[in-house]
Motif scaffolding. Structure first.
Motif, short mmCIF file in Angstrom:
data_model
loop_
_atom_site.label_atom_id
_atom_site.label_comp_id
_atom_site.label_asym_id
_atom_site.label_seq_id
_atom_site.Cartn_x
_atom_site.Cartn_y
_atom_site.Cartn_z
N LEU A 37 0.70 -1.23 -0.17
CA LEU A 37 -0.07 0.05 0.04
C LEU A 37 0.76 1.37 0.14
CD1 LEU A 37 -2.60 -1.14 2.77
CD2 LEU A 37 -3.02 -0.86 0.22
N LYS A 38 2.20 0.87 0.55
CA LYS A 38 3.01 2.31 0.52
C LYS A 38 2.52 3.33 1.41
CE LYS A 38 5.31 1.43 -3.78
NZ LYS A 38 4.42 -0.02 -4.19
N GLU A 39 1.72 2.82 2.50
CA GLU A 39 1.43 3.61 3.35
C GLU A 39 1.84 3.28 4.81
OE1 GLU A 39 -3.05 3.59 3.54
OE2 GLU A 39 -3.16 4.47 1.65
N GLY A 40 1.73 4.47 5.78
CA GLY A 40 2.52 4.20 6.94
C GLY A 40 1.72 3.12 7.96
N ASN A 41 2.70 2.24 8.39
CA ASN A 41 2.13 1.12 9.64
C ASN A 41 3.32 1.20 10.64
OD1 ASN A 41 4.11 -0.30 8.24
ND2 ASN A 41 2.61 -1.69 7.32
N GLN A 69 -9.49 -1.88 2.92
CA GLN A 69 -9.12 -0.70 2.05
C GLN A 69 -9.06 -0.84 0.65
OE1 GLN A 69 -6.07 0.60 4.42
NE2 GLN A 69 -5.09 1.94 2.82
N MET A 70 -9.39 0.08 0.05
CA MET A 70 -9.34 0.20 -1.30
C MET A 70 -8.17 0.83 -2.08
SD MET A 70 -12.54 -0.60 -1.79
CE MET A 70 -12.77 -0.36 -3.47
N LYS A 87 -9.95 0.53 -11.84
CA LYS A 87 -10.92 0.40 -10.80
C LYS A 87 -10.23 -0.13 -9.56
CE LYS A 87 -14.94 -2.89 -11.41
NZ LYS A 87 -15.26 -4.10 -12.00
N PRO A 88 -10.69 0.37 -8.49
CA PRO A 88 -10.23 0.28 -7.29
C PRO A 88 -10.48 -1.35 -6.79
CG PRO A 88 -11.52 2.21 -7.17
CD PRO A 88 -11.46 1.74 -8.39
N VAL A 89 -9.46 -1.71 -6.28
CA VAL A 89 -9.77 -3.22 -5.62
C VAL A 89 -9.67 -3.20 -4.12
CG1 VAL A 89 -9.04 -4.51 -7.61
CG2 VAL A 89 -7.46 -3.85 -6.06
#
Ligand code: 2BA
Length: 109
Positions: A37-41, A69-70, A87-89
């Protein structure tokens, strides 16, 4: 002794750290980023004696939620980007991704 490494979602971190602290676990909290996701965790390092590992896992299990999460996929390689409608998955993230490592030595100076 074991080192429990747990990758958790930021939203669960405060509660998790509080509960682990109440259980006398010693914790190091690292700000990390998921490769997909390349998002913070958050990654928690929890060093504890073998007999407390199950207790740590119970706390992780009870305080980490699964969330959907999309994700917008990247356009296909070599495809016609003009006609491509991303198309978001949906992906399910969490509760916790846990690694348990044996600790050869533990020292504090
Ligand atoms: P992310 O890499 O950002 O992944 C977030 C979520 O995206 C994952 O949730 C999974 O549901 C999905 N996902 C990951 N890679 C995928 C792929 N190639 N195709 C489709 N969906 C994919 P979780 O499995 O719960 O993982 C949450 C976070 O835990 C990950 O964040 C990553 O930071 C860490 N993680 C998970 N497995 C790991 C592993 N084997 N080694 C190191 N870190 C790991």
């Amino acid at each position: 002794m074991k080192l429990v490494i747990a990758v958790v979602q930021d939203k669960d971190t405060n509660r998790l750290v509080d509960v682990l602290g109440e259980g006398d676990f010693k914790i190091t909290k690292l700000a990390t980023t998921g490769g997909f996701l390349k998002e913070g965790n958050t990654t928690l390092m929890i060093g504890c004696e073998d007999q407390y590992v199950d207790n740590a896992l119970d706390i992780l299990r009870d305080n980490c939620s699964k969330r959907e999460q999309m994700v917008a996929p990247i356009s296909p390689m070599g495809g016609n980007a003009d006609s491509y409608i991303p198309k978001p998955v949906k992906v399910e993230v969490g509760g916790a991704t846990v690694f348990i490592l044996p600790v050869e030595d533990f020292m504090q100076f």
